[in-house]
Design an enzyme around this catalytic site. Structure first.
Site, PDB file in Angstrom:
ATOM      1  N   TYR A  38      -4.578   4.087   7.783  1.00 37.81           N
ATOM      2  CA  TYR A  38      -4.891   2.740   7.300  1.00 37.81           C
ATOM      3  C   TYR A  38      -3.625   1.941   7.027  1.00 37.81           C
ATOM      4  CZ  TYR A  38      -6.431  -0.969   4.152  1.00 37.81           C
ATOM      5  OH  TYR A  38      -6.649  -2.196   3.565  1.00 37.81           O
ATOM      6  N   HIS A  58       0.868  -1.177   0.000  1.00 27.43           N
ATOM      7  CA  HIS A  58       0.000   0.000   0.000  1.00 27.43           C
ATOM      8  C   HIS A  58       0.903   1.224   0.000  1.00 27.43           C
ATOM      9  CE1 HIS A  58      -3.553  -2.402   0.711  1.00 27.43           C
ATOM     10  NE2 HIS A  58      -3.020  -2.931   1.808  1.00 27.43           N
TER      11      HIS A  58
END
Length: 351
Positions: free
Chosen positions: A103, A59
């Site tokens: 996140y 990510h």
């Protein structure tokens, strides 16, 4: 039938997800930093995550200096350095870079480059989000980390109330100074005058504070052991050269104070410190007033001579009323020689 929609994202912050990507965080960062864009990247954060089936994912959050219009779906593709393989990401514009950063931080295996750019959406969500931000700051363990958290998660409060926030964090995270360890035990001072010994046993009583204790002024030449003896009696506040009653220095749980080499002409709170009253306030130069618990005696240490001797200060004509008061609230002793015998003491402390 309408033509397929052309790929286009115009955003300042990008959130990329590379499924089944075997690159390390460092390899990915190196390639991403080499992308040629009309606006420069300011911050890149990469997280490597292993899914339940063991496949690695990456990510990535990229923050650009300005908006970047991406019209090529393959622009952010990464290449394996060891085999003929390309890694194509899912590409999204990140409306809240703070949410994306939180996140990708969740797994902890991250790598970062640059300085995170605060966005206006960081503090959205009302009172609960604010409470979460301040809870995270309190749990951070240090003032510097707490400020970083509030700058990111509560930017409005950080900018508007920085002075108060900084002052409060100083109080919250200030660690008490380590206990003083005297190199010489009290028993090594074998030439203490009887009057001095009596004062000690009558006024230094630990946490059980005496009612309006008497302070003491000890005047003597340098290297007589007066500082070391004074600091061997128990937990104390040691103030040398000037008076600092801020929480960083002054401990309200001390048994007594030692004020060493402070010119009496500039001694703030003369009566409060000499007289040992309980519960009084002192204004600090750059902060709020501090509450002094009081009720403890003070040992004043000085050398003979002007600008040092308390006796000479009180003998000044303008201080006649103060002298009458001081003689009722303090004991005055002039040392005739060292408080110890022999040479085992070594060098004595000098302020």
């Amino acid at each position: 039938m309408s033509p397929p929609k052309r790929f286009q994202i115009n955003a300042k912050n990008y959130f990329l997800t590379y499924p089944r990507c075997s690159l390390t965080k460092e390899e990915a960062l190196s390639q991403i930093r080499n992308f040629q864009t009309p606006t420069n990247p300011k911050f890149i954060k990469i997280c490597r995550e292993l899914h339940e089936n063991g496949e690695p994912h990456l990510h990535v959050l990229i923050q650009f200096e300005g908006k970047y219009k991406c019209q090529n779906q393959r622009f952010f593709d990464l290449v394996s350095p060891t085999r003929s393989a390309h890694f194509h990401p899912n590409i999204q514009g990140a409306k809240s870079s703070s949410d994306v950063k939180s996140y990708i931080d969740k797994d902890g295996d991250t790598w970062r480059w640059g300085t995170f750019q605060i966005d206006g959406r960081s503090a959205r969500g009302g009172q609960q989000s604010a409470n979460d931000a301040y809870a995270a700051a309190l749990n951070s363990g240090s003032k510097s980390e707490a400020l970083k958290i509030l700058r990111e998660l509560a930017p409005r409060d950080y900018l508007r109330d920085f002075h108060h926030i900084s002052s409060n964090l100083d109080r919250i995270f200030t660690k008490p100074p380590p206990p003083y360890e005297n190199p010489f035990p009290l028993s090594s001072f074998d030439r203490v005058p009887e009057e001095l010994d009596e004062w000690f046993h009558e006024n230094v009583m630990g946490r059980a504070r005496p009612l309006r204790p008497k302070s003491i002024v000890i005047e003597g030449d340098s290297r007589t052991g007066k500082t070391m003896w004074s600091r061997a009696l128990g937990p104390h506040n040691y103030l040398c050269g000037h008076l600092d009653l801020s929480p960083k220095v002054y401990n309200n749980d001390a048994w007594y104070n030692v004020i060493d080499d402070v010119d009496p002409h500039y001694l703030k709170h003369f009566k409060r410190i000499h007289g040992g009253p309980e519960d009084w306030q002192s204004n600090t130069k750059y902060g709020k007033p501090v509450q002094i618990k009081g009720g403890i005696p003070t040992i004043f240490l000085c050398n003979p001579g002007p600008n040092s001797s308390y006796k000479e200060f009180l003998d000044e004509e303008k201080n006649s009323a103060l002298k009458a008061w001081a003689l009722k609230n303090a004991t005055f002793i002039s040392l005739e020689g060292p408080l110890y015998s022999g040479t085992n003491q070594g060098p004595t402390q000098s302020c």
